[in-house]
Scaffold this active site. Sequence first.
Site, mmCIF file in Angstrom:
data_model
loop_
_atom_site.group_PDB
_atom_site.id
_atom_site.type_symbol
_atom_site.label_atom_id
_atom_site.label_comp_id
_atom_site.label_asym_id
_atom_site.label_seq_id
_atom_site.Cartn_x
_atom_site.Cartn_y
_atom_site.Cartn_z
ATOM 1 N N ASP A 127 37.661 8.066 -7.527
ATOM 2 C CA ASP A 127 39.115 7.910 -7.489
ATOM 3 C C ASP A 127 39.640 7.094 -8.672
ATOM 4 O OD1 ASP A 127 39.051 9.256 -5.057
ATOM 5 O OD2 ASP A 127 38.914 7.402 -3.899
ATOM 6 N N GLN A 252 33.096 17.463 -6.235
ATOM 7 C CA GLN A 252 33.402 16.556 -7.344
ATOM 8 C C GLN A 252 32.537 15.300 -7.335
ATOM 9 O OE1 GLN A 252 38.051 16.494 -7.796
ATOM 10 N NE2 GLN A 252 37.520 17.345 -5.801
#
Length: 319
Positions: A127, A252
């Site tokens: 993130d 991811q």
Amino acid sequence: MRIGLVCSGGDCAGMNPATKKFVEYSLELGYEPYFIREGLEGLIEGKIEPATLKEVSGILHKGGTILQSSRSKRFFDPAFRLQAYQNLQRHSIEALVTLGGDGSFRAMEVLAKEHSLLYAGIPATIDNDIRASDYALGVDSALNVILESTDRLRDTAESFRRAFVVEVMGRDCGYLALASAIACGAEVCIIPEMGYSLQSLGARLKEELGTGKRRYVLAIVSEGAKASSEVVSWLKEEVGIETRITILGHVQRGGSPSVYDRLMGFRFMQKALDSLSLGKSGVVVLREGRVEFLSSQEASSAPASLPLDMVRLASRLMF
């Protein structure tokens, strides 16, 4: 001194290179390294064991974490934190290195204050939302996964004169979407930190599609913007192009760490252990290319922001 290593929260590429450096550099400094398996839940359950060079041999190319991770609601209960600390005491562990995000660092800070424990947090989250740090482990590898996927989607989009909406991870931080949209040459980028104008974007895209300047559209949407369905409907109904959505999801997080993530894993871990050897507790960060060690207060009080130069680069994709 005995030092433990724990991975907490979401996994990411780069954790294993950092783990290898943890063992090698701890031994170089004359410390005894220990592994805590299965994250903070493993710490509560006492899954602690001595770390060996043999265990970290040949792990640099592996994604995720060989230690395994977990999310632990129990750790916010003082009784379970005491249990975790008692497990550390049984092994005479005086310091902890934590690979994780803000939530993991807050948990470690509470434990350290309650029981006078040294700790060092290393940013490890795709993130990239650690306020004080320009970078977190896993981000570069995740971007490479996104780029490979968008390159493939562009091939099929051009073949069928379609639009593809690609939703990427990042929670409330739009860094992955912003960086990947710029790098893959997307026509639209939607992130939670910035407003957007589908009306002005639509006028431009309709003109380009209508005059043959463009045969397809690629839109990158951050999951935190919660706008993927809206963008799909807009492309179909307003822009007038056949549209598909691809949610990349947890792919991811996986895969072999990039060169940059391997190097940053080494650099972050070396700084963490050097700081612990000086009796410091806090968080390792990357700021303007320099690896630094900040107190928890300094790290948590830093403003949250995206790189302004990148925002400017992507402004045409939002308005």
